[in-house]
Design a protein around this motif. Structure first.
Motif, mmCIF file in Angstrom:
data_model
loop_
_atom_site.group_PDB
_atom_site.id
_atom_site.type_symbol
_atom_site.label_atom_id
_atom_site.label_comp_id
_atom_site.label_asym_id
_atom_site.label_seq_id
_atom_site.Cartn_x
_atom_site.Cartn_y
_atom_site.Cartn_z
ATOM 1 N N ARG A 163 10.839 -6.224 -18.158
ATOM 2 C CA ARG A 163 11.111 -5.353 -18.813
ATOM 3 C C ARG A 163 11.094 -4.836 -17.148
ATOM 4 N NH1 ARG A 163 7.354 -0.938 -17.344
ATOM 5 N NH2 ARG A 163 5.199 -1.247 -17.623
ATOM 6 N N LEU A 164 11.686 -3.257 -17.164
ATOM 7 C CA LEU A 164 12.002 -2.930 -15.743
ATOM 8 C C LEU A 164 10.413 -1.562 -15.019
ATOM 9 C CD1 LEU A 164 13.768 -2.494 -13.576
ATOM 10 C CD2 LEU A 164 14.976 -0.598 -14.892
ATOM 11 N N ASN A 165 10.575 -2.175 -13.747
ATOM 12 C CA ASN A 165 9.360 -1.051 -13.579
ATOM 13 C C ASN A 165 9.887 0.272 -12.949
ATOM 14 O OD1 ASN A 165 7.121 -0.459 -12.796
ATOM 15 N ND2 ASN A 165 6.131 -1.964 -10.889
ATOM 16 N N LYS A 166 9.755 1.117 -13.895
ATOM 17 C CA LYS A 166 10.549 2.711 -12.756
ATOM 18 C C LYS A 166 9.932 2.855 -12.420
ATOM 19 C CE LYS A 166 13.694 2.383 -17.550
ATOM 20 N NZ LYS A 166 13.599 3.758 -18.436
ATOM 21 N N ASP A 167 8.967 3.151 -11.964
ATOM 22 C CA ASP A 167 8.154 3.844 -11.164
ATOM 23 C C ASP A 167 7.664 3.377 -10.274
ATOM 24 O OD1 ASP A 167 7.009 5.729 -13.568
ATOM 25 O OD2 ASP A 167 5.657 5.190 -14.150
ATOM 26 N N LYS A 168 8.179 2.302 -10.191
ATOM 27 C CA LYS A 168 7.667 1.372 -8.707
ATOM 28 C C LYS A 168 6.380 1.783 -8.013
ATOM 29 C CE LYS A 168 12.732 1.372 -7.593
ATOM 30 N NZ LYS A 168 13.925 1.977 -6.177
ATOM 31 N N ILE A 169 5.524 1.025 -8.969
ATOM 32 C CA ILE A 169 4.216 0.883 -8.926
ATOM 33 C C ILE A 169 3.383 -0.284 -9.652
ATOM 34 C CG2 ILE A 169 1.693 2.626 -8.636
ATOM 35 C CD1 ILE A 169 3.113 5.332 -9.048
ATOM 36 N N ARG A 170 2.467 -0.634 -8.529
ATOM 37 C CA ARG A 170 1.134 -1.942 -8.840
ATOM 38 C C ARG A 170 0.404 -1.718 -9.803
ATOM 39 N NH1 ARG A 170 4.542 -6.230 -4.947
ATOM 40 N NH2 ARG A 170 6.009 -6.482 -6.049
ATOM 41 N N PRO A 171 -0.235 -1.246 -10.660
ATOM 42 C CA PRO A 171 -1.767 -1.593 -10.848
ATOM 43 C C PRO A 171 -3.283 -1.350 -9.617
ATOM 44 C CG PRO A 171 -0.505 -2.513 -12.721
ATOM 45 C CD PRO A 171 0.137 -2.045 -11.393
ATOM 46 N N PHE A 172 -1.919 -2.533 -8.575
ATOM 47 C CA PHE A 172 -3.500 -2.468 -8.059
ATOM 48 C C PHE A 172 -4.579 -2.513 -7.053
ATOM 49 C CE2 PHE A 172 -1.172 -5.942 -10.148
ATOM 50 C CZ PHE A 172 -1.880 -6.015 -10.768
ATOM 51 N N ALA A 173 -5.386 -2.513 -6.477
ATOM 52 C CA ALA A 173 -6.255 -2.230 -5.457
ATOM 53 C C ALA A 173 -6.489 -3.263 -4.583
ATOM 54 C CB ALA A 173 -6.748 -0.689 -5.526
ATOM 55 N N ASP A 174 -6.535 -3.051 -3.909
ATOM 56 C CA ASP A 174 -7.607 -3.991 -3.180
ATOM 57 C C ASP A 174 -8.338 -3.395 -2.057
ATOM 58 O OD1 ASP A 174 -5.031 -3.487 -1.828
ATOM 59 O OD2 ASP A 174 -5.051 -4.899 0.605
ATOM 60 N N SER A 175 -9.324 -4.269 -1.411
ATOM 61 C CA SER A 175 -10.132 -4.015 -1.254
ATOM 62 C C SER A 175 -10.495 -5.706 0.353
ATOM 63 C CB SER A 175 -11.732 -3.663 -1.366
ATOM 64 O OG SER A 175 -11.665 -2.953 -2.182
ATOM 65 N N HIS A 176 -11.222 -4.692 1.311
ATOM 66 C CA HIS A 176 -11.135 -5.997 2.340
ATOM 67 C C HIS A 176 -12.485 -5.346 3.051
ATOM 68 C CE1 HIS A 176 -7.074 -7.155 1.500
ATOM 69 N NE2 HIS A 176 -6.999 -6.479 1.220
#
Length: 319
Positions: A163-176
């Motif tokens: 499906r198309l990701n219309k919001d162009k947001i990926r539901p991830f967060a990364d920590s370092h």
């Protein structure tokens, strides 16, 4: 309201902090749960996340693709089949995920032996896997990239849904915790202090060996046979014939190392300086430096400056 009351944000954040220091990089995901129809946040295992090594992050413009391997049980598969989410639900097969390698296999079997349970059997027989694929895709004969989300079954070899990701947001967060300058995956806490840990392990072994010799020295007794050093092997508390006579000679005890405890403390101090997590940030009494209130306050303020850089990296995860 959901963040404060429904989402287990505190416990999942604690997991993420632990995994970030353990592996160097931590992942969190925010999504809508199909069963409860509520928003949830989860700390993800690094072994189920696949990101390009030179990515600058997880969002659009920072990486061209991000893959998450999602473990499911049989009830999850039945529910998705009833909701007709996937095109080929019968080809979502149980078995190990794409991340399953020999070292993980050996570790899992060891944990099964210790615990008396079989997670290995559950992983191979009762766990299904879906790959969730976020990708920047350029269609044929087009100059504008689009964002898509695809679901695929790694073991079945099928693309289940796109499906198309219309919001162009990926539901991830990364920590370092301790990032490398040119790589996505960062240095872990064990890797950061590995040199100091090896030194302490070696020093502890030397001290333990000296204590063993001190507690159980070898004894040499008289016998009618001559002492053959090629056949006798010294062990703590051993007794060896040394030839004709009527005396017992004890092995001389080597001098104890008086600076062992101080040496270990100095090595750990070096590790604390490297990691930025010193005694002040741990909330324990200071073993070094001045003892006056002014000196302790100055040291605490300097420690906050160093530790704050590590702390800020976790805060930037949800930016």
């Amino acid at each position: 309201w959901q963040t404060m009351n429904e989402m287990e944000l505190e416990s999942e954040s604690d997991k993420n902090v632990f995994r970030t220091f353990l592996h160097g990089t931590g992942f969190m995901k925010v999504f809508q749960d199909l069963k409860t129809n509520s928003v949830k946040v989860y700390s993800l295992d690094i072994e189920n996340m696949y990101v390009p090594i030179d990515a600058r992050g997880l969002q659009v413009g920072e990486s061209d693709h991000v893959i998450q391997i999602i473990p499911l049980n049989y009830s999850d598969i039945v529910m998705r089949k009833a909701m007709e989410i996937y095109k080929y639900p019968d080809e979502i097969l149980p078995g190990v995920g794409v991340n399953y390698i020999n070292s993980i296999d050996m570790k899992q079997k060891l944990m099964d032996t210790v615990s008396g349970t079989s997670m290995d059997k559950k992983t191979r027989r009762d766990t299904y896997y879906i790959g969730e694929f976020y990708c920047t895709y350029v269609p044929k004969n087009s100059l504008r990239p689009i964002e898509i989300i695809a679901w695929m079954s790694p073991n079945g070899g099928r693309i289940q849904r796109v499906r198309l990701n219309k919001d162009k947001i990926r539901p991830f967060a990364d920590s370092h915790a301790y990032p490398y300058p040119d790589r996505f995956y960062s240095m872990s806490f064990p890797e950061k202090v590995r040199n100091e840990q090896e030194k302490i392990d070696y020093a502890d072994k030397q001290n333990t060996d000296a204590l063993d010799r001190s507690i159980s020295p070898a004894g040499f007794v008289d016998d009618t046979d001559a002492f053959d050093k090629t056949r006798a092997q010294r062990v703590p508390g051993g007794i060896y014939p040394k030839g004709k006579g009527n005396t017992i000679d004890w092995e001389p005890i080597p001098a104890m190392e008086r600076g062992f405890e101080r040496q270990v403390a100095l090595i750990w101090e070096q590790a604390e300086r490297k990691t930025g997590i010193i005694d002040v940030t741990q909330g324990r009494p200071s073993s070094y430096g001045g003892k006056t209130l002014g000196e302790v306050e100055i040291r605490a303020s300097r420690a906050d400056v160093r530790f704050k850089s590590v702390y800020k990296r976790f805060e930037r995860g949800f930016d």
